[in-house]
Design an enzyme around this catalytic site. Structure first.
Site, short mmCIF file in Angstrom:
data_model
loop_
_atom_site.label_atom_id
_atom_site.label_comp_id
_atom_site.label_asym_id
_atom_site.label_seq_id
_atom_site.Cartn_x
_atom_site.Cartn_y
_atom_site.Cartn_z
N SER A 14 0.83 -1.20 0.00
CA SER A 14 0.00 0.00 0.00
C SER A 14 0.87 1.25 0.00
O SER A 14 2.01 1.21 0.43
CB SER A 14 -0.90 0.02 1.24
OG SER A 14 -1.62 1.24 1.31
N HIS A 15 0.30 2.34 -0.43
CA HIS A 15 0.96 3.64 -0.37
C HIS A 15 1.04 4.16 1.06
O HIS A 15 1.80 5.05 1.35
CB HIS A 15 0.20 4.66 -1.23
CG HIS A 15 0.40 4.43 -2.69
ND1 HIS A 15 -0.16 3.38 -3.36
CD2 HIS A 15 1.14 5.12 -3.59
CE1 HIS A 15 0.21 3.44 -4.63
NE2 HIS A 15 0.99 4.48 -4.79
N SER A 16 0.25 3.58 1.93
CA SER A 16 0.18 4.02 3.32
C SER A 16 0.61 2.87 4.24
O SER A 16 0.03 1.78 4.19
CB SER A 16 -1.26 4.43 3.65
OG SER A 16 -1.46 4.50 5.04
N GLY A 48 3.58 6.51 -0.30
CA GLY A 48 4.25 6.02 -1.51
C GLY A 48 4.60 4.56 -1.29
O GLY A 48 4.14 3.93 -0.35
N SER A 75 0.92 2.84 -8.70
CA SER A 75 2.37 2.76 -8.57
C SER A 75 2.82 1.66 -7.62
O SER A 75 3.97 1.22 -7.67
CB SER A 75 2.98 4.11 -8.17
OG SER A 75 2.58 4.48 -6.87
#
Length: 133
Positions: A14-16, A48, A75
């Protein structure tokens, strides 16, 4: 998280960091013993993805039966693909296109029951069609 020896491991990208950790905590509780490892956020604690965190999570989740990687957004997919390209031939890890939470739950239940990597991946992907009501 925990060590489900011989079971397919699961990595949640995850981005978090908080989202990955929370989802992993939820999924781990219903996994039937499969290893679920979060890989969220950047190396400096921001939003990110980090290829180093993903690679470390794959190593942590591998118990001999392969690893399923479930990303949250765009991403995260690119970062996971980059890691898999770097590890080509060194790991039995597979990236799957599945809903993050529902796919992780379905994958963990399948993994916890002893299913192989193909079946765990299929369970995660099939979660896309599950209705909530």
């Amino acid at each position: 998280m925990t060590e489900g020896l011989g079971l397919v491991g699961i990595v949640l990208v995850s981005h978090s960091a908080a989202l990955a950790e929370g989802a992993a905590e939820l999924v781990q509780q219903i996994s039937g013993g499969a290893t679920v490892v979060p890989a969220g956020g950047t190396d400096d604690g921001g939003l990110g993805t980090s290829t180093a965190r993903i690679e470390a999570a794959i190593d942590d989740a591998e118990t001999g039966s392969g690893v399923l990687i479930i990303p949250d957004l765009g991403s995260a997919v690119l970062s996971a693909r980059a890691v898999l390209a770097d590890l080509a031939g060194e790991t039995t890890a597979r990236l799957v296109d599945a809903p993050f939470v529902e796919g992780a739950v379905a994958a963990a239940v399948a993994a916890g029951s002893g299913a192989d990597l193909d079946a765990v991946a299929a369970a995660a992907e099939e979660a896309r069609d599950a209705t909530k009501f």
